[in-house]
Design a protein around this motif. Structure first.
Motif, PDB file in Angstrom:
ATOM      1  N   ASP A  45      40.872  38.605  24.595  1.00 28.68           N
ATOM      2  CA  ASP A  45      41.527  39.083  25.812  1.00 28.68           C
ATOM      3  C   ASP A  45      41.798  37.800  26.891  1.00 28.68           C
ATOM      4  O   ASP A  45      42.710  37.552  27.167  1.00 28.68           O
ATOM      5  CB  ASP A  45      40.782  39.914  26.466  1.00 28.68           C
ATOM      6  N   ASP A  46      40.592  36.946  26.789  1.00 28.32           N
ATOM      7  CA  ASP A  46      40.590  35.966  27.677  1.00 28.32           C
ATOM      8  C   ASP A  46      41.575  34.871  27.237  1.00 28.32           C
ATOM      9  O   ASP A  46      42.215  34.018  28.012  1.00 28.32           O
ATOM     10  CB  ASP A  46      39.209  35.171  27.906  1.00 28.32           C
ATOM     11  N   GLY A  74      44.044  33.813  33.219  1.00 24.53           N
ATOM     12  CA  GLY A  74      42.649  34.276  33.000  1.00 24.53           C
ATOM     13  C   GLY A  74      41.776  33.340  33.372  1.00 24.53           C
ATOM     14  O   GLY A  74      42.145  32.553  33.851  1.00 24.53           O
ATOM     15  N   PRO A  75      40.303  33.598  33.053  1.00 24.40           N
ATOM     16  CA  PRO A  75      39.385  32.930  33.393  1.00 24.40           C
ATOM     17  C   PRO A  75      39.382  31.320  32.805  1.00 24.40           C
ATOM     18  O   PRO A  75      38.905  30.317  33.203  1.00 24.40           O
ATOM     19  CB  PRO A  75      37.836  33.662  33.071  1.00 24.40           C
ATOM     20  N   THR A  76      39.860  31.034  31.750  1.00 21.61           N
ATOM     21  CA  THR A  76      40.050  29.769  31.131  1.00 21.61           C
ATOM     22  C   THR A  76      40.789  28.948  31.828  1.00 21.61           C
ATOM     23  O   THR A  76      40.837  27.752  31.497  1.00 21.61           O
ATOM     24  CB  THR A  76      40.550  30.166  29.496  1.00 21.61           C
ATOM     25  N   ILE A 134      33.841  40.183  20.703  1.00 20.82           N
ATOM     26  CA  ILE A 134      35.215  39.534  20.137  1.00 20.82           C
ATOM     27  C   ILE A 134      36.364  39.939  21.002  1.00 20.82           C
ATOM     28  O   ILE A 134      37.374  39.282  21.380  1.00 20.82           O
ATOM     29  CB  ILE A 134      35.405  40.159  18.581  1.00 20.82           C
ATOM     30  N   ARG A 135      36.584  41.295  21.285  1.00 24.11           N
ATOM     31  CA  ARG A 135      37.886  41.665  22.246  1.00 24.11           C
ATOM     32  C   ARG A 135      37.622  40.823  23.581  1.00 24.11           C
ATOM     33  O   ARG A 135      38.928  40.303  23.849  1.00 24.11           O
ATOM     34  CB  ARG A 135      37.704  43.042  22.558  1.00 24.11           C
ATOM     35  N   THR A 178      31.460  42.289  29.100  1.00 21.72           N
ATOM     36  CA  THR A 178      32.379  42.377  27.914  1.00 21.72           C
ATOM     37  C   THR A 178      33.541  43.493  27.767  1.00 21.72           C
ATOM     38  O   THR A 178      34.501  43.455  27.210  1.00 21.72           O
ATOM     39  CB  THR A 178      31.571  41.925  26.455  1.00 21.72           C
ATOM     40  N   SER A 179      32.955  44.426  28.533  1.00 23.36           N
ATOM     41  CA  SER A 179      33.874  45.705  28.375  1.00 23.36           C
ATOM     42  C   SER A 179      34.733  45.751  29.412  1.00 23.36           C
ATOM     43  O   SER A 179      35.623  46.685  29.611  1.00 23.36           O
ATOM     44  CB  SER A 179      33.151  46.801  28.313  1.00 23.36           C
ATOM     45  N   ALA A 180      34.675  44.846  30.426  1.00 22.85           N
ATOM     46  CA  ALA A 180      35.529  44.993  31.542  1.00 22.85           C
ATOM     47  C   ALA A 180      36.672  44.245  31.248  1.00 22.85           C
ATOM     48  O   ALA A 180      36.924  43.356  30.225  1.00 22.85           O
ATOM     49  CB  ALA A 180      34.770  44.238  32.753  1.00 22.85           C
ATOM     50  N   LEU A 181      37.723  44.166  32.141  1.00 26.54           N
ATOM     51  CA  LEU A 181      38.954  43.410  32.217  1.00 26.54           C
ATOM     52  C   LEU A 181      38.598  42.000  32.282  1.00 26.54           C
ATOM     53  O   LEU A 181      37.871  41.833  33.075  1.00 26.54           O
ATOM     54  CB  LEU A 181      39.990  43.871  33.239  1.00 26.54           C
ATOM     55  N   PHE A 182      39.683  41.114  31.795  1.00 29.14           N
ATOM     56  CA  PHE A 182      39.232  39.767  31.813  1.00 29.14           C
ATOM     57  C   PHE A 182      39.057  39.209  33.169  1.00 29.14           C
ATOM     58  O   PHE A 182      38.528  38.070  33.307  1.00 29.14           O
ATOM     59  CB  PHE A 182      40.525  39.033  30.907  1.00 29.14           C
TER      60      PHE A 182
END
Length: 333
Positions: A207-208, A215-217, A202-203, A321-325
């Motif tokens: 984040d994204d 970011g990636p989106t 969820i984070r 999921t725990s890495a930066l976006f």
């Protein structure tokens, strides 16, 4: 004279009678809410409900009004967020009604939209068994929203009907079947103050969205949070997007805070009938079977593609999921 006209042809007259009685209470509550502070303080404290949540005066007033209106109807069993256990109203009745009599009651005094959520099941002889079942067993569900406009959104399993209260006549006017939930909204709703308590998927999802076009989106998003489930649902039915109330690490929040029977299953039925999707973050809500009358569940709903995206985050390896976006380059929608 009926309060709710133009229900689908061929609908069971006994069910029509129940819906009309509910509508009559919606009218009365709408008038009463509009006069809050003139005649009474509807936002005043009224104790705690069975699950330890603070009750407002209007929570109790609404619950009693619905029970009174459903006497001598085909509602056999009545399960309310404000009641400890199932109330049997009419022996031999054909239906079981689950209801959150007043959703969003913490917003009463702030003049933010509040409402009523309900779902109708076929009744069983066992009162609890009438409700401890998959949401796909619902025959009808809906909500009334009390805001600048009082509206009723209703499904009986064939799309979602919209009715608007005409304050001059005291009757709900049908506006027909609403359009499908738009797929391309850039709005998401979540209480970001709980960020530190969320699970990593969820984070990562949030984040994204916060990262937006950087970011990636590659898309800029807007965050919404009203803290009124009916208001959040109404916005999504109108213009798409996604709502998230996940479980988190706080004691008592492991399964979120929304109740399956009175809130999530009825809303999920509406959302699916409007072409959207509703899950616990991974699996369809309507396939779940609650283990208790007041059972809670994580809840994610809205545009189908948006909800599917959340489930995908749960399938990612932990290191992603725990890495930066910036290290997640797999999403472009």
């Amino acid at each position: 004279m009926k309060t709710l006209d133009q229900l689908p042809d061929g609908l069971d007259p006994k069910l029509c009678d129940i819906l009309d009685r509910l509508a009559s209470v919606f009218v009365a509550l709408s008038h009463r809410i509009a006069r809050n502070g003139i005649d009474e303080n509807l936002g005043g404290a009224a104790g705690l409900n069975t699950d330890g949540d603070a009750q407002k005066a209007l929570d109790v007033i609404a619950d009693e009004a619905f029970m009174g209106a459903l006497v001598n109807t085909q509602v056999r069993h009545y399960a309310s967020e404000e009641q400890d256990s199932v109330v049997t109203l009419n022996e031999g009745g054909a239906f079981a009604l689950a209801i959150d009599p007043l959703d969003g009651s913490s917003n009463i005094d702030t003049n933010v939209s509040i409402g009523t959520i309900f779902g109708i099941f076929p009744a069983k002889d066992d009162p609890k068994a009438s409700f401890l079942r998959a949401g796909r067993d619902l025959l009808a569900s809906g909500y009334a929203i009390f805001g600048p406009q009082c509206a009723l959104l209703l499904t009986v399993g064939d799309g979602v009907l919209k009715f608007v209260l005409d304050p001059q006549t005291g009757r709900f006017v049908s506006l027909g079947v609403i359009a499908s939930i738009p797929p391309n909204s850039v709005e998401y709703a979540i209480n970001s103050s709980n960020y530190r308590h969320w699970d990593d998927p969820i984070r990562a999802y949030v984040d994204d969205r916060v990262a937006g076009s950087e970011g990636p989106t590659r898309i800029d998003f807007n965050m919404r949070w009203i803290a009124s489930l009916v208001a959040e649902t109404h916005r999504i039915l109108t213009r798409g997007g996604i709502f998230l109330y996940p479980g988190d690490a706080r004691p008592g929040y492991e399964h979120g805070r929304l109740r399956y029977v009175y809130e999530c299953a009825p809303i999920a039925f509406l959302i699916e009938q409007a072409g959207g999707s509703a899950t616990d973050g991974q699996e369809a809500i309507l396939d779940r079977v609650p283990d208790a009358l007041h059972a809670r569940t994580p809840f994610v709903f809205g545009s189908k593609n948006k909800v599917a995206r959340v489930a995908t985050y749960h399938d990612l390896p932990h290191e992603e999921t725990s890495a930066l976006f910036g290290k997640r380059g797999f999403f472009r929608v």
